[in-house]
Design a protein around this motif. Structure first.
Motif, PDB file in Angstrom:
ATOM      1  N   VAL A   1       0.832  -1.200   0.000  1.00 38.90           N
ATOM      2  CA  VAL A   1       0.000   0.000   0.000  1.00 38.90           C
ATOM      3  C   VAL A   1       0.869   1.254   0.000  1.00 38.90           C
ATOM      4  CG1 VAL A   1      -1.588   1.359   1.406  1.00 38.90           C
ATOM      5  CG2 VAL A   1      -2.033  -1.061   1.029  1.00 38.90           C
ATOM      6  N   GLY A   2       1.945   1.244   0.802  1.00 40.02           N
ATOM      7  CA  GLY A   2       2.850   2.383   0.831  1.00 40.02           C
ATOM      8  C   GLY A   2       3.520   2.636  -0.510  1.00 40.02           C
ATOM      9  N   LEU A   3       3.964   1.570  -1.165  1.00 41.14           N
ATOM     10  CA  LEU A   3       4.603   1.710  -2.473  1.00 41.14           C
ATOM     11  C   LEU A   3       3.629   2.262  -3.509  1.00 41.14           C
ATOM     12  CD1 LEU A   3       6.694  -1.592  -2.640  1.00 41.14           C
ATOM     13  CD2 LEU A   3       7.560   0.734  -2.310  1.00 41.14           C
TER      14      LEU A   3
ATOM     15  N   LEU B   1       3.099   6.007  -2.990  1.00 44.46           N
ATOM     16  CA  LEU B   1       4.213   6.768  -3.569  1.00 44.46           C
ATOM     17  C   LEU B   1       4.127   6.793  -5.089  1.00 44.46           C
ATOM     18  CD1 LEU B   1       7.196   5.552  -1.342  1.00 44.46           C
ATOM     19  CD2 LEU B   1       6.068   7.784  -1.295  1.00 44.46           C
ATOM     20  N   PHE B   2       3.725   5.668  -5.677  1.00 44.71           N
ATOM     21  CA  PHE B   2       3.596   5.591  -7.133  1.00 44.71           C
ATOM     22  C   PHE B   2       2.595   6.625  -7.644  1.00 44.71           C
ATOM     23  CE2 PHE B   2       1.019   3.772 -10.630  1.00 44.71           C
ATOM     24  CZ  PHE B   2       1.970   3.767 -11.632  1.00 44.71           C
TER      25      PHE B   2
ATOM     26  N   GLY C   1       1.831   7.989 -12.315  1.00 42.96           N
ATOM     27  CA  GLY C   1       0.796   8.150 -11.300  1.00 42.96           C
ATOM     28  C   GLY C   1      -0.007   9.424 -11.490  1.00 42.96           C
ATOM     29  N   ARG C   2       0.673  10.517 -11.831  1.00 47.56           N
ATOM     30  CA  ARG C   2      -0.040  11.774 -12.087  1.00 47.56           C
ATOM     31  C   ARG C   2      -0.888  11.667 -13.354  1.00 47.56           C
ATOM     32  NH1 ARG C   2       4.823  13.865  -9.837  1.00 47.56           N
ATOM     33  NH2 ARG C   2       5.854  13.923 -11.872  1.00 47.56           N
TER      34      ARG C   2
ATOM     35  N   SER D   1      -9.555   8.066  -3.160  1.00 43.27           N
ATOM     36  CA  SER D   1      -8.465   8.327  -2.224  1.00 43.27           C
ATOM     37  C   SER D   1      -7.726   7.047  -1.854  1.00 43.27           C
ATOM     38  CB  SER D   1      -9.009   8.997  -0.951  1.00 43.27           C
ATOM     39  OG  SER D   1      -7.991   9.151   0.008  1.00 43.27           O
ATOM     40  N   VAL D   2      -6.443   6.969  -2.237  1.00 47.37           N
ATOM     41  CA  VAL D   2      -5.606   5.845  -1.804  1.00 47.37           C
ATOM     42  C   VAL D   2      -5.371   5.893  -0.300  1.00 47.37           C
ATOM     43  CG1 VAL D   2      -3.327   4.793  -2.001  1.00 47.37           C
ATOM     44  CG2 VAL D   2      -4.526   5.534  -4.060  1.00 47.37           C
TER      45      VAL D   2
END
Length: 309
Positions: free
Chosen positions: A167-169, A172-173, A180-181, A250-251
């Motif tokens: 989830v953290g990776l 960040l992605f 990601g953008r 929302s991630v």
């Protein structure tokens, strides 16, 4: 105090697994603007692939009893999920670019039934085990602080740690990379994203591949805990309240929503369950999601949509 902390930690670990499944919903929604009803089928298909390849590959290459066979099965199952993602984009989504959300929604329902049918045909209908070497025995921690220590399930702890890292990776992605953008831009407006040169088809392939990887990890973890059977596809239903609570876009919301529901389920079942005859853990998340919908339809961390006329 020790019992409360055991319950709290158990809820946090369960919440991370809910977050992992909910993340698949969020990923697809952010890229296509549609709720992916095929997520549960993807988890099931990935778990079936992992379980069967873990049986077949060691026999093919003489790796019985070696974790190399399990690792190879994970790699092959991951490659299969990438192929599935590519086929979904090539055969379905590419032909539905700029269509209404309801059309895409129905497409994901069709994909779910197709994946379940293909999974049954390729891998069978039996109940399978996934053994990735995670210890299943509980362990007592902080015995010098609390009388008797805190009872922690090693498998749940390792599974929650894996889910947290993934989830953290992915967070960040989405936040720090160009791709990601681009995914966020596509989610905001397909046509506007295309007009500035963002290749919509490639973006959809990427996000479905990432969602396939998430489904594989979730399938392996849940399959290791519960066994791989067709009821595993319903695990996605446990993640629906997480998505509603955290917000579809929302991630971080998927993460926090999972933790809130995981902790809430465990604490309510332990402390309120005896008062009402038990069973709170089954419906607690849905009641909480309903209350959130009444006061904040976009979820706690979702983006509020305002249409100006």
């Amino acid at each position: 105090m020790g019992f409360f902390l055991e319950t709290l930690i158990g809820g946090l670990m369960a919440g991370m697994l809910y977050s992992l499944v909910a993340l698949g919903f969020v990923l697809i929604f952010k890229a296509s603007g549609v709720f992916n009803f095929a997520q549960g089928a993807m988890v099931l298909f990935a778990a079936l692939a992992m379980a069967r390849f873990a049986e077949w590959i060691p026999g093919w290459f003489g790796l019985e009893g070696s974790y190399l066979g399990t690792a190879a099965a994970f790699v092959v199952a991951g490659a299969l999920m990438f192929v599935v993602a590519w086929l979904i984009e090539r055969l379905v989504l590419r032909h539905l670019v700029n269509q209404e959300g309801a059309t895409l929604l129905m497409a994901t329902l069709g994909i779910a039934y197709v994946l379940e049918g293909i999974g049954s045909t390729l891998f069978g209908n039996d109940i399978y085990k996934i053994d990735v070497g995670m210890p299943k025995d509980p362990v007592f921690l902080f015995e010098e602080v609390f009388p008797g220590g805190l009872l922690i399930n090693k498998e749940d702890f390792i599974a929650a740690l894996i889910a947290a890292v993934l989830v953290g990776l992915l967070t960040l992605f989405f936040q720090k990379t160009t791709t990601g953008r681009a995914l966020r831009a596509v989610a905001d407006d397909h046509q506007a994203a295309q007009s500035i040169g963002i290749p919509l088809n490639r973006i959809w392939v990427i996000v479905w591949c990432v969602a396939g990887l998430v489904a594989l990890v979730a399938g392996v973890i849940w399959g290791s805990k519960l066994g791989v059977q067709f009821s595993l596809s319903t695990v996605a239903l446990r993640a629906l309240p997480v998505v509603i609570l955290g917000g579809l876009t929302s991630v971080p919301g998927a993460i926090l929503g999972g933790l809130i529901i995981g902790v809430g389920e465990k604490l309510s079942e332990v402390y309120l369950g005896p008062m009402v005859g038990g069973g709170i853990e089954i419906w607690f998340a849905y009641v909480l999601a309903l209350v959130v919908l009444l006061f904040r339809p976009q979820g706690l961390f979702g983006e509020k949509i305002i249409d100006r006329v």
